[in-house]
Design an enzyme around this catalytic site. Structure first.
Site, PDB file in Angstrom:
ATOM      1  N   ASP A  13       8.772  60.604  45.391  1.00 43.41           N
ATOM      2  CA  ASP A  13       8.785  59.408  44.595  1.00 43.41           C
ATOM      3  C   ASP A  13       7.675  59.194  43.552  1.00 43.41           C
ATOM      4  O   ASP A  13       7.211  58.180  43.081  1.00 43.41           O
ATOM      5  CB  ASP A  13       8.906  57.924  45.486  1.00 43.41           C
ATOM      6  N   GLY A  15       7.988  60.009  40.463  1.00 46.19           N
ATOM      7  CA  GLY A  15       8.416  59.690  38.979  1.00 46.19           C
ATOM      8  C   GLY A  15       9.031  61.267  38.473  1.00 46.19           C
ATOM      9  O   GLY A  15       8.934  60.962  37.034  1.00 46.19           O
ATOM     10  N   LYS A  16       9.482  62.115  39.250  1.00 44.24           N
ATOM     11  CA  LYS A  16       9.908  63.208  38.629  1.00 44.24           C
ATOM     12  C   LYS A  16      11.252  63.129  37.718  1.00 44.24           C
ATOM     13  O   LYS A  16      11.220  63.972  36.737  1.00 44.24           O
ATOM     14  CB  LYS A  16      10.025  64.370  39.839  1.00 44.24           C
ATOM     15  N   LYS A  18      11.778  61.207  35.484  1.00 47.01           N
ATOM     16  CA  LYS A  18      11.485  60.674  33.961  1.00 47.01           C
ATOM     17  C   LYS A  18      10.584  62.051  33.498  1.00 47.01           C
ATOM     18  O   LYS A  18      11.006  62.286  32.053  1.00 47.01           O
ATOM     19  CB  LYS A  18      10.541  59.497  33.957  1.00 47.01           C
ATOM     20  N   ALA A  39      17.167  62.250  47.971  1.00 46.16           N
ATOM     21  CA  ALA A  39      16.338  62.120  46.683  1.00 46.16           C
ATOM     22  C   ALA A  39      16.998  60.968  45.892  1.00 46.16           C
ATOM     23  O   ALA A  39      18.236  60.705  46.121  1.00 46.16           O
ATOM     24  CB  ALA A  39      16.486  63.468  46.067  1.00 46.16           C
ATOM     25  N   GLY A  40      16.117  60.433  45.329  1.00 45.13           N
ATOM     26  CA  GLY A  40      16.466  59.420  44.364  1.00 45.13           C
ATOM     27  C   GLY A  40      15.642  59.307  43.005  1.00 45.13           C
ATOM     28  O   GLY A  40      14.565  59.017  43.310  1.00 45.13           O
ATOM     29  N   HIS A  41      16.229  59.646  41.893  1.00 46.95           N
ATOM     30  CA  HIS A  41      15.489  59.731  40.785  1.00 46.95           C
ATOM     31  C   HIS A  41      16.035  58.676  39.853  1.00 46.95           C
ATOM     32  O   HIS A  41      17.329  58.394  39.678  1.00 46.95           O
ATOM     33  CB  HIS A  41      15.517  61.186  40.092  1.00 46.95           C
ATOM     34  N   GLN A 228      11.840  65.428  46.510  1.00 49.90           N
ATOM     35  CA  GLN A 228      10.821  65.114  47.555  1.00 49.90           C
ATOM     36  C   GLN A 228       9.302  65.584  46.976  1.00 49.90           C
ATOM     37  O   GLN A 228       9.221  65.751  45.828  1.00 49.90           O
ATOM     38  CB  GLN A 228      10.947  65.562  48.868  1.00 49.90           C
TER      39      GLN A 228
HETATM   40  P1  IMP Z   1      15.040  63.147  55.339  1.00 48.73           P
HETATM   41  O1  IMP Z   1      14.671  63.879  54.374  1.00 48.73           O
HETATM   42  O2  IMP Z   1      15.970  62.085  55.195  1.00 48.73           O
HETATM   43  O3  IMP Z   1      15.277  64.110  56.692  1.00 48.73           O
HETATM   44  O4  IMP Z   1      13.768  62.512  55.682  1.00 48.73           O
HETATM   45  C1  IMP Z   1      12.507  62.827  56.382  1.00 48.73           C
HETATM   46  C2  IMP Z   1      11.356  62.164  55.679  1.00 48.73           C
HETATM   47  O5  IMP Z   1      11.163  62.514  54.340  1.00 48.73           O
HETATM   48  C3  IMP Z   1      11.484  60.626  55.828  1.00 48.73           C
HETATM   49  O6  IMP Z   1       9.985  60.244  55.966  1.00 48.73           O
HETATM   50  C4  IMP Z   1      11.806  60.348  54.426  1.00 48.73           C
HETATM   51  O7  IMP Z   1      11.418  58.859  54.060  1.00 48.73           O
HETATM   52  C5  IMP Z   1      11.261  61.245  53.563  1.00 48.73           C
HETATM   53  N1  IMP Z   1      12.056  61.368  52.296  1.00 48.73           N
HETATM   54  C6  IMP Z   1      13.067  62.308  52.108  1.00 48.73           C
HETATM   55  N2  IMP Z   1      13.515  62.434  50.778  1.00 48.73           N
HETATM   56  C7  IMP Z   1      12.563  61.468  50.135  1.00 48.73           C
HETATM   57  C8  IMP Z   1      12.718  61.249  48.458  1.00 48.73           C
HETATM   58  O8  IMP Z   1      13.002  61.368  47.948  1.00 48.73           O
HETATM   59  N3  IMP Z   1      11.502  60.385  48.368  1.00 48.73           N
HETATM   60  C9  IMP Z   1      10.472  60.023  49.391  1.00 48.73           C
HETATM   61  N4  IMP Z   1      10.423  60.279  50.747  1.00 48.73           N
HETATM   62  C10 IMP Z   1      11.568  60.931  50.919  1.00 48.73           C
END
Ligand code: IMP
Length: 431
Positions: A13, A15-16, A18, A39-41, A228
């Site tokens: 998270d 800010g990749k 952008k 992931a959420g961008h 991540q």
């Molecule tokens: P998973 O990737 O769903 O297996 O989650 C494992 C850990 O990584 C958890 O603590 C999630 O909240 C964290 N996580 C997974 N993807 C992201 C992301 O894109 N941003 C922030 N935390 C993430």
């Protein structure tokens, strides 16, 4: 032009989205190489005009953010885990927002997240104990490593796809015989639904390693977009509170089929403070007023799950670890604007453990949990930063904050983000 990697330098998270979007303006290809719908961008952009008027928010989970630019092809690399219904929905939504479908290629070797994966993840307790995103990421990567995962290339042979799906479902049902949800999944019906959802995508399946390497051979600009962050990496993160893929530089090699030698720039993206979503150690976490303030001011709620993010001060011990592991060539510092209005800023320059001063990030949970952050205070600033467009526009204390980070990390800051829009950005010469 060689490759550029953009990697999360904290807990995700950063800010990749952008930063990748900015870099991809003149790129020919944007590549995702790890993770999936966890992931959420978010990118705030107006595709029709160069100015800020009428900007919309675009949210990406699977498609690389660079694919918003009409000249940039998006590639979903082999190291990703792809959920077919989510990809279909994201393509549909982006096509509606853009007025045309983004151009993408999908690795035929990428593994798939199938409907039993999130169910199994819940039954195994990972969603509650590790506080995962509940998207089935861990079980999909586990199937890959156990060598019974299903790759996207299997979509070309519906009979075989259904057979593999039935075998995997039978395996999970044997482990969880009481699960009604698993019992209700029907391999034939699922195959039909997945084939319908991926109908327009199957001709986009290809050997993406070949595609990317050819683009690099032709001198095209390729941006690799990490998902991540370093501290969630399966090998180098705060295990077991990590994701199941490689979020560090090695992920580009194994997840895109490209030698790291082809990367000229490795940009680490870090927020001007720190956040973490989900369980696990977070040495500089602030659980009281300051944490709440950063969360509200920085809109620190997950793009994927909406969960409130834990917030705290910038941790230079952890960032130093990211610089070392990834061989970062520069830093992109995001959300500097969120710190406006604080009198004093704290930055962790070292940890203390049993009277000892540590400047390197500990690699076991036991060691890390015994550490206390050792802070250095820096003066804050009251001015808003959104309209700053050059380094000299920043108030002196904000300039000092950035220079302090550079000195401590021995790394230049090439980009500073001072707001969500594409335009709220400072580029520093050489960066
Ligand atoms: P998973 O990737 O769903 O297996 O989650 C494992 C850990 O990584 C958890 O603590 C999630 O909240 C964290 N996580 C997974 N993807 C992201 C992301 O894109 N941003 C922030 N935390 C993430």
């Amino acid at each position: 032009m060689p490759g550029i990697a953009v990697l999360g330098a904290q807990w995700g998270d950063e800010g990749k989205g952008k930063i990748v979007h900015l870099l991809s303006k003149n790129a020919d290809m944007a590549v995702r190489f790890n993770g999936g719908t966890n992931a959420g961008h978010t990118v705030v952009f107006n595709p029709d005009q160069a100015d800020q008027a009428g900007e919309s928010e675009f949210r990406f989970h699977l498609i690389p953010s660079g694919a918003l630019h009409p000249n940039c092809v998006g590639v979903l690399g082999n190291g990703m885990v792809i959920e077919p219904f989510a990809l279909a929905a994201e393509l549909r939504q982006l096509s509606e927002q853009l007025g045309q479908a983004p151009r993408i290629w999908i690795s035929q070797n990428a593994h798939m997240i199938l409907p039993y994966h999130p169910i199994v993840e819940r039954l195994e307790g990972a969603t509650s104990e590790l506080d995962t995103t509940a998207k089935g990421i861990g079980p999909a990567y586990r199937d890959k490593t156990a060598r019974h995962g299903i790759r996207t290339c299997e979509l070309r042979s519906p009979g075989r796809f259904q057979e593999l799906l039935a075998q995997n479902l039978a395996r999970e049902r044997a482990i969880f015989p009481d699960s009604q949800e698993l019992q209700e999944l029907d391999p034939a019906k699922l195959t039909e639904q997945i084939l319908a959802a991926t109908d327009g995508m199957r001709d986009r399946l290809t050997d993406t390693s070949l595609l990317i390497n050819r683009a690099l051979d032709e001198g095209r600009a390729v941006v690799f977009e990490g998902a991540q962050g370093c501290l969630l990496d399966i090998d180098f993160g705060t295990y077991p509170y990590v994701t199941s893929s490689s979020a560090t530089i090695g992920g580009v090699g194994v997840g895109a089929g490209v030698s790291p030698r082809r990367l000229e720039r490795v940009i680490g993206v870090a927020k001007a403070y720190a956040t973490r979503v989900g369980a696990g150690p977070f040495p500089t976490e602030e659980t009281e007023a300051l944490g709440r303030r950063l969360r509200e001011q920085g809109h620190e709620y997950g793009t994927t799950t909406g969960r409130p993010r834990r917030c705290g001060w910038l941790d230079l011990v952890a960032l130093r670890y990211a610089v070392r592991l990834n061989g970062l060539t520069e830093l992109a510092l995001t959300k500097l604007d969120v710190l406006s209005g604080l009198d004093q800023l704290q930055v962790t320059v070292a940890y203390r453990r049993e009277g000892e001063r540590l400047t390197e990030f500990p690699t076991t949970l036991e060691e890390l949990s015994a550490c206390e952050p050792s802070y250095q205070s820096l003066p804050g600033w009251s001015e808003r930063l959104e309209s700053c467009r050059s380094f000299s526009d920043l108030p002196p204390s904000a300039q000092r904050y950035v220079r302090f980070i550079e000195e401590q990390l021995e790394l230049p800051v090439g980009t500073i983000s001072v707001g969500p829009s594409f335009h709220d950005t400072i580029r520093i010469a050489g960066g």
